[in-house]
Write an enzyme that holds these catalytic residues in place. Sequence first.
Site, PDB file in Angstrom:
ATOM      1  N   SER A 144      68.034 -53.021 -30.765  1.00 15.09           N
ATOM      2  CA  SER A 144      68.460 -53.031 -29.369  1.00 15.09           C
ATOM      3  C   SER A 144      69.665 -52.119 -29.210  1.00 15.09           C
ATOM      4  O   SER A 144      70.483 -51.986 -30.134  1.00 15.09           O
ATOM      5  CB  SER A 144      68.838 -54.452 -28.941  1.00 15.09           C
ATOM      6  OG  SER A 144      69.476 -54.448 -27.677  1.00 15.09           O
ATOM      7  N   TYR A 157      72.459 -62.566 -30.284  1.00 16.93           N
ATOM      8  CA  TYR A 157      71.340 -61.623 -30.232  1.00 16.93           C
ATOM      9  C   TYR A 157      71.755 -60.260 -30.785  1.00 16.93           C
ATOM     10  O   TYR A 157      71.045 -59.671 -31.615  1.00 16.93           O
ATOM     11  CB  TYR A 157      70.849 -61.487 -28.793  1.00 16.93           C
ATOM     12  CG  TYR A 157      69.730 -60.487 -28.621  1.00 16.93           C
ATOM     13  CD1 TYR A 157      68.428 -60.790 -29.000  1.00 16.93           C
ATOM     14  CD2 TYR A 157      69.980 -59.234 -28.067  1.00 16.93           C
ATOM     15  CE1 TYR A 157      67.401 -59.877 -28.839  1.00 16.93           C
ATOM     16  CE2 TYR A 157      68.958 -58.312 -27.899  1.00 16.93           C
ATOM     17  CZ  TYR A 157      67.677 -58.629 -28.283  1.00 16.93           C
ATOM     18  OH  TYR A 157      66.658 -57.716 -28.120  1.00 16.93           O
TER      19      TYR A 157
END
Length: 252
Positions: A144, A157
């Site tokens: 990400s 995350y």
Amino acid sequence: MESGRIALVTGGNRGLGRAAAQALARHGLRVVVTYRGDEQEAEETLKNILEAGGMAAALRLDIRDVASFPAFLSRLAAQLQRWDATRLDVLVNNAGIGLFGPLEAVTVDDFDAVMDTNVRGTFFLIQALAPLLADGGRIINVSSSLSRHTSAGTSVYSASKAAVEVLSRTLAVELGARRIRVNAVAPGPTATDFNGGAMRDDAQMREGLGAQTALGRVGEPQEIGDAIAALVSEDLRWVTAQRLEVSGGVLL
């Protein structure tokens, strides 16, 4: 074209996984997609690929359940045999989850769910599939853009995706003797059903996040899928241990 080669895409039933599976199929690969719970979504991915002239199959897999991997490998081997094959050429580790919240709101269960899926499951699936991966194969781990920039409420995350990138670099060294290339793709804000589809469905969020990118918009799933297909192609055969951010230049 990569005709005859076989790719496995985890979490290929929807979102970025579906986009990656379809992109690889357009480049001539036969694709096995995995899904955790929604078989109907997986069937929709297969339908899209088959209608476009590709070859695909779907297998159930929960990457948090490491104990289930031997049974999954047996089912995968049976599918490969149906295609008169014994090896995988490409592994795309896309399956993952995102649970978001400020420091004080994160529970132990939240933390474990994210790490067990995004890091532990990914690592042990690579371990399980490495003997099945052809020499000269490719592994793509989906990360990400949040491993580079920060946003409140994303600490667990983001940390899980940073770990995935470190795994990618280290495993590139370990598997390099077999000419297996290991890279990470780091999507930026993309209009998928991730996190409840907020980025796809909330026009105000899309506009706000799009304004933070150099190209002035959020990404589309196909753009991430196309980047994955490009990275596993022979055109980038000398690229390994790299992080490719596909974000439209977000928060530069």
